[in-house]
Design a protein around this motif. Structure first.
Motif, PDB file in Angstrom:
ATOM      1  N   MET A   1     -28.948 -11.324  10.515  1.00 10.15           N
ATOM      2  CA  MET A   1     -28.096 -11.201  11.442  1.00 10.15           C
ATOM      3  C   MET A   1     -28.817 -10.853  12.763  1.00 10.15           C
ATOM      4  N   ALA A   2     -28.467 -11.298  13.912  1.00 10.59           N
ATOM      5  CA  ALA A   2     -29.230 -11.150  15.087  1.00 10.59           C
ATOM      6  C   ALA A   2     -29.231  -9.924  15.638  1.00 10.59           C
ATOM      7  N   ALA A   3     -30.294  -9.220  16.234  1.00 10.78           N
ATOM      8  CA  ALA A   3     -30.628  -8.106  16.604  1.00 10.78           C
ATOM      9  C   ALA A   3     -29.380  -7.688  17.393  1.00 10.78           C
ATOM     10  N   ASN A   4     -28.649  -8.339  18.246  1.00 12.63           N
ATOM     11  CA  ASN A   4     -27.660  -7.842  19.027  1.00 12.63           C
ATOM     12  C   ASN A   4     -26.338  -7.392  18.213  1.00 12.63           C
ATOM     13  N   GLN A   5     -26.215  -8.387  17.184  1.00 14.45           N
ATOM     14  CA  GLN A   5     -25.096  -8.247  16.155  1.00 14.45           C
ATOM     15  C   GLN A   5     -25.264  -6.816  15.187  1.00 14.45           C
ATOM     16  N   LYS A   6     -26.615  -6.662  14.938  1.00 13.77           N
ATOM     17  CA  LYS A   6     -26.928  -5.498  14.243  1.00 13.77           C
ATOM     18  C   LYS A   6     -26.591  -4.176  15.230  1.00 13.77           C
ATOM     19  N   ASP A   7     -27.044  -4.309  16.315  1.00 15.76           N
ATOM     20  CA  ASP A   7     -26.806  -2.872  17.227  1.00 15.76           C
ATOM     21  C   ASP A   7     -25.245  -2.984  17.319  1.00 15.76           C
ATOM     22  N   ARG A   8     -24.410  -4.068  17.375  1.00 13.02           N
ATOM     23  CA  ARG A   8     -23.242  -3.890  17.605  1.00 13.02           C
ATOM     24  C   ARG A   8     -22.454  -3.294  16.624  1.00 13.02           C
ATOM     25  N   VAL A   9     -22.980  -3.546  15.335  1.00 10.70           N
ATOM     26  CA  VAL A   9     -22.395  -2.934  14.193  1.00 10.70           C
ATOM     27  C   VAL A   9     -22.780  -1.387  14.154  1.00 10.70           C
ATOM     28  N   LEU A  10     -23.922  -1.115  14.232  1.00  7.42           N
ATOM     29  CA  LEU A  10     -24.165   0.305  14.191  1.00  7.42           C
ATOM     30  C   LEU A  10     -23.640   1.040  15.128  1.00  7.42           C
ATOM     31  N   ASN A  11     -23.605   0.472  16.429  1.00  2.00           N
ATOM     32  CA  ASN A  11     -22.893   1.150  17.851  1.00  2.00           C
ATOM     33  C   ASN A  11     -21.500   1.343  17.446  1.00  2.00           C
ATOM     34  N   THR A  12     -20.851   0.403  16.731  1.00  2.00           N
ATOM     35  CA  THR A  12     -19.172   0.603  16.289  1.00  2.00           C
ATOM     36  C   THR A  12     -19.209   1.705  15.444  1.00  2.00           C
ATOM     37  N   LEU A  13     -20.159   1.836  14.364  1.00  2.00           N
ATOM     38  CA  LEU A  13     -20.181   2.969  13.589  1.00  2.00           C
ATOM     39  C   LEU A  13     -20.494   4.281  14.290  1.00  2.00           C
ATOM     40  N   GLY A  28     -13.320  21.476   8.993  1.00  2.00           N
ATOM     41  CA  GLY A  28     -14.263  21.323   7.847  1.00  2.00           C
ATOM     42  C   GLY A  28     -13.914  20.038   6.926  1.00  2.00           C
ATOM     43  N   LEU A  29     -13.585  19.188   7.703  1.00  2.00           N
ATOM     44  CA  LEU A  29     -13.239  17.761   7.085  1.00  2.00           C
ATOM     45  C   LEU A  29     -14.232  16.821   7.405  1.00  2.00           C
ATOM     46  N   GLU A  30     -15.039  16.205   6.434  1.00  2.00           N
ATOM     47  CA  GLU A  30     -15.935  15.071   6.903  1.00  2.00           C
ATOM     48  C   GLU A  30     -15.497  13.495   6.450  1.00  2.00           C
ATOM     49  N   ILE A  31     -16.068  12.776   7.374  1.00  2.00           N
ATOM     50  CA  ILE A  31     -15.717  11.551   7.296  1.00  2.00           C
ATOM     51  C   ILE A  31     -16.881  10.450   6.986  1.00  2.00           C
ATOM     52  N   GLY A  32     -16.561   9.639   5.980  1.00  2.00           N
ATOM     53  CA  GLY A  32     -17.470   8.329   6.005  1.00  2.00           C
ATOM     54  C   GLY A  32     -17.079   7.163   6.315  1.00  2.00           C
ATOM     55  N   LEU A  33     -17.908   6.261   6.773  1.00  2.00           N
ATOM     56  CA  LEU A  33     -17.551   4.927   7.178  1.00  2.00           C
ATOM     57  C   LEU A  33     -18.508   3.963   6.539  1.00  2.00           C
ATOM     58  N   LEU A  34     -18.095   3.029   5.829  1.00  2.00           N
ATOM     59  CA  LEU A  34     -18.810   1.953   5.138  1.00  2.00           C
ATOM     60  C   LEU A  34     -18.487   0.543   5.608  1.00  2.00           C
ATOM     61  N   TYR A  35     -19.113   0.133   6.176  1.00  2.00           N
ATOM     62  CA  TYR A  35     -18.998  -1.510   6.848  1.00  2.00           C
ATOM     63  C   TYR A  35     -19.318  -2.446   5.791  1.00  2.00           C
ATOM     64  N   HIS A  36     -18.445  -3.599   5.611  1.00  2.00           N
ATOM     65  CA  HIS A  36     -18.998  -4.647   4.763  1.00  2.00           C
ATOM     66  C   HIS A  36     -18.645  -5.920   5.401  1.00  2.00           C
ATOM     67  N   GLU A  37     -19.697  -6.712   5.791  1.00  2.00           N
ATOM     68  CA  GLU A  37     -19.394  -8.166   6.329  1.00  2.00           C
ATOM     69  C   GLU A  37     -20.004  -8.906   5.499  1.00  2.00           C
ATOM     70  N   ALA A 157     -22.357 -22.072  -3.969  1.00  2.00           N
ATOM     71  CA  ALA A 157     -21.978 -21.093  -3.190  1.00  2.00           C
ATOM     72  C   ALA A 157     -22.850 -20.289  -2.727  1.00  2.00           C
ATOM     73  N   ASN A 158     -22.845 -20.024  -1.361  1.00  2.00           N
ATOM     74  CA  ASN A 158     -23.901 -19.305  -0.700  1.00  2.00           C
ATOM     75  C   ASN A 158     -23.373 -18.481   0.495  1.00  2.00           C
ATOM     76  N   GLY A 159     -24.237 -17.443   1.214  1.00  2.00           N
ATOM     77  CA  GLY A 159     -23.904 -16.772   2.377  1.00  2.00           C
ATOM     78  C   GLY A 159     -24.686 -15.335   2.521  1.00  2.00           C
ATOM     79  N   SER A 160     -24.131 -14.612   3.231  1.00  2.24           N
ATOM     80  CA  SER A 160     -24.845 -13.375   3.531  1.00  2.24           C
ATOM     81  C   SER A 160     -24.135 -12.001   3.397  1.00  2.24           C
ATOM     82  N   THR A 161     -24.502 -11.008   3.066  1.00  2.89           N
ATOM     83  CA  THR A 161     -23.773  -9.738   2.929  1.00  2.89           C
ATOM     84  C   THR A 161     -24.331  -8.621   3.828  1.00  2.89           C
ATOM     85  N   THR A 162     -23.593  -8.088   4.709  1.00  6.03           N
ATOM     86  CA  THR A 162     -24.258  -6.901   5.487  1.00  6.03           C
ATOM     87  C   THR A 162     -23.405  -5.735   5.140  1.00  6.03           C
ATOM     88  N   VAL A 163     -24.133  -4.760   4.732  1.00  9.34           N
ATOM     89  CA  VAL A 163     -23.566  -3.252   4.539  1.00  9.34           C
ATOM     90  C   VAL A 163     -24.091  -2.269   5.371  1.00  9.34           C
TER      91      VAL A 163
END
Length: 469
Positions: A1-13, A28-37, A157-163
Motif C-alpha cells: 500500500m502506498a505511503a499516502n494510502q497508509k497515512d489516510r487509513v491511520l488518519n481516518t482511524l 467509562g465506555l471504550e471503543i475499538g476500531l478494526l479496519y480491514h481492506e 486467486a491473489n490479492g492483498s489484505t490490510t488490517v
C-alpha cells in the motif's frame, strides 16, 4: 500500500477515535476500531477455458463498544471517503451497548503502549499480478497435458489484505499488510471421471513455480492413463500422506486440540493434565512461528502482544494451550498472543530425504503403501477423541511392494488425530513446504501452514472403499 494510502487509513482511524472520545466522555465506555481492506482477484478455469475473471475491492470497519461487562459490536462495508457514515457506525454501537447482556467475566480492552506497523510481508508484484501473467502461469502449469479427453480447470486467486486498529484507550495504532496467492490446477478425464491436482501457495511473486506443478501433474496423468483403477479391499494400510492432507489434519487441531478456550468448553481431545506429557509421536513437533513469512504471519496480536515462536508439541510432548485474550479473560488464564486472524503453524520436517513425487515413487518399498495426497470433505466426528472423517481424492496411488503402481478409487478414513500423529508415524520428509489453507468465502484472510512434504503412518484403517470415482 502506498505511503499516502497508509497515512489516510491511520488518519481516518485517529479521527474516528477522537469522535468516539467526544461521544463517550464521562461514561467509562471504550471503543475499538478494526479496519480491514482487501483487494481480491480471481481467475477461474473450467474445461480448458476461463470461466470467470473478477476482482473486488472492499473496506470493512468493525466497531466494538465495551462498558464494564457489557459489550456490543457493529460492522459496515464502507469507504475511506465516507467518514460521516463511519461516525454513524460509532453512534450505533454506543447505542447498542446499553442493551447488551453483561458477560460473566471482565473483558480486557487493548491498550497499545506504542504504534506498530508491519508491511514486510507485502509484495506488490504478487498483489498486483496481471491477468496476462495469471493466464500464462496456468498455461505453463498444464502445458502438454491437455487432450481431447483430459481437460484442465482450477483457479488463480491473489490479492492483498490490510488490517489496522485503534482503541480509545490509546492514541497508538497497529497496522499489517500481506500479499498472497493460491493456485489450484486440476486435470480431469471427461469419461473415466478421475481427477489429479497440483497446488501452490505464494507470499511473494518469486514463490510461484509453474514447472513444479507441471512435473507433478505430468507424473500423475501418465500413471492414471496407463493403469486401470481398482477398488481397494477394506483393512489396515500403511499410508503416505501428502502436504495437503498433512496440513488439513494438523490444522484442525486448532479447533479440537490446543486452543485453551475450546478445551475448557469440552471441545478438545487434549486436557490440562497432559501438558508436559508425551501425547504424540516423538517425530511430531508443531509450533506457531511468525518468523515463517510463508504463513502470512502477524508479529503482534490484536491486543499488542509481541508474537514469537510458541511451541505446541515438541517431540510429541504437549507444551501447552494457546489462549486468545477473550478466552483467557473468561477462564482466568494467561493470554499467549493468539488473538489473531490465524496462527502461523509450522510442523517440523523429519529425516527422510524425499521431497518430490518422483522421489517417492522411486523409493524401495518393503510392503504396499497407499499414497493419499489430499483429503476431501473433512469433518469432525468426535472432538473429545480427536476423531475426524475424510475421503481421498485427486491423485491417490497404491505403491506396490514390487515397484509397480496401482490407481485406487476413493477411500474413506475415520481416524483419531492421536493415531495419525501418534507412534505409528514411520517417517516424515526432511523437505517442507507451505500449503495454502485459505477459505474461499468471507473476508480475505490468507492462511498457510508449513508442513513436511510427505509423512508415512503405518497401520491405519480404511473404513469405506468406493467401487468408482
Amino acid at each position: 500500500m502506498a505511503a499516502n494510502q497508509k497515512d489516510r487509513v491511520l488518519n481516518t482511524l485517529k479521527a474516528l477515535r477522537q469522535y468516539a472520545l467526544e461521544k463517550t466522555a464521562g461514561r467509562g465506555l471504550e471503543i475499538g476500531l478494526l479496519y480491514h481492506e482487501e483487494d481480491s482477484y480471481l481467475m477461474r478455469f473450467a474445461n480448458a477455458a476461463i470461466s470467470l475473471n473478477t476482482n473486488e475491492h472492499l473496506i470493512r470497519l468493525d466497531i466494538d463498544a465495551t462498558e464494564g461487562r457489557k459489550r456490543a459490536s457493529y460492522a459496515l462495508i464502507t469507504d475511506l471517503s465516507k467518514l460521516d457514515e463511519m461516525k454513524r457506525g460509532v453512534d450505533t454501537v454506543i447505542e447498542l451497548v446499553q442493551h447488551a447482556q453483561p458477560l460473566n467475566y471482565d473483558p480486557t480492552i487493548p491498550h497499545y503502549p506504542e504504534s506498530f506497523s508491519d508491511e514486510s510481508h507485502y509484495d506488490p508484484a504478487l498483489a498486483q499480478i496481471s491477468n496476462k501473467e495469471r493466464l500464462a502461469f496456468f498455461n505453463q502449469a498444464v502445458a502438454g497435458l491437455e487432450t481431447e479427453m483430459i481437460k484442465p480447470s482450477g483457479i488463480f486467486a491473489n490479492g492483498s489484505t490490510t488490517v489496522a486498529m485503534i482503541y480509545t484507550t490509546s492514541e497508538h495504532t497497529q497496522y499489517f499488510q500481506h500479499s498472497d496467492a493460491q493456485v489450484i490446477t486440476v486435470l480431469a478425464h471427461t469419461e473415466l471421471k478421475w481427477e489429479v491436482i497440483a497446488e501452490a501457495s505464494a507470499q511473494r511473486k518469486a514463490d510461484l513455480q509453474a514447472g513444479k506443478l507441471n512435473r507433478e501433474l505430468a507424473t500423475l496423468v501418465k500413471l492414471y492413463q496407463e493403469v486401470p483403477a481398482q477398488q481397494l479391499p477394506l483393512g489396515r494400510y500403511d499410508i503416505v500422506f501428502g502436504p495437503a492432507a498433512i496440513a488439513e489434519m494438523a490444522s484442525i487441531m486448532r479447533w479440537i486440540g490446543f486452543t485453551g478456550g475450546n478445551m475448557k468448553r469440552g471441545f478438545s481431545f487434549l486436557t490440562e493434565a497432559q501438558v508436559g506429557q508425551k501425547v504424540l509421536s516423538a517425530q511430531f513437533s508443531l509450533s506457531d512461528d511468525p518468523s515463517h513469512r510463508e504463513t502470512f504471519p502477524f508479529r503482534r496480536d490484536f491486543y499488542g502482544m509481541k508474537r514469537e515462536g510458541f511451541p505446541i508439541f515438541k517431540q510429541g510432548v504437549f507444551q501447552g494451550f494457546t489462549w486468545m485474550q477473550d478466552d483467557a479473560d473468561e477462564f482466568q488464564a494467561q493470554p499467549t498472543g493468539h488473538t489473531v486472524s490465524h496462527p502461523s503453524l509450522v510442523l517440523e520436517g523429519g529425516t527422510q530425504a524425499v521431497g518430490t513425487l518422483q522421489e517417492l515413487l522411486a523409493m524401495p518399498r518393503e510392503r504396499d503403501l497407499l499414497y493419499i495426497p489430499y483429503l476431501h470433505y473433512m469433518n469432525i466426528v468426535n472432538p473429545s477423541k480427536g476423531v475426524f472423517t475424510a475421503s481421498s481424492r485427486f491423485g491417490a496411488l497404491l505403491l506396490k511392494q514390487d515397484g509397480s503402481v496401482g490407481i485406487p478409487y476413493n477411500v474413506r478414513l475415520t481416524q483419531s488425530l492421536l493415531d495419525v500423529f501418534g507412534d505409528n508415524i514411520a517417517w516424515m520428509s526432511k523437505q517442507t513446504e507451505a500449503y495454502n489453507l485459505s477459505a474461499s468465502y468471507g473476508r480475505r484472510n490468507p492462511v498457510a501452514m508449513v508442513t513436511p512434504v510427505y509423512m508415512r503412518v503405518n497401520d491405519l484403517e480404511i473404513s469405506h472403499s468406493n467401487n468408482a470415482y
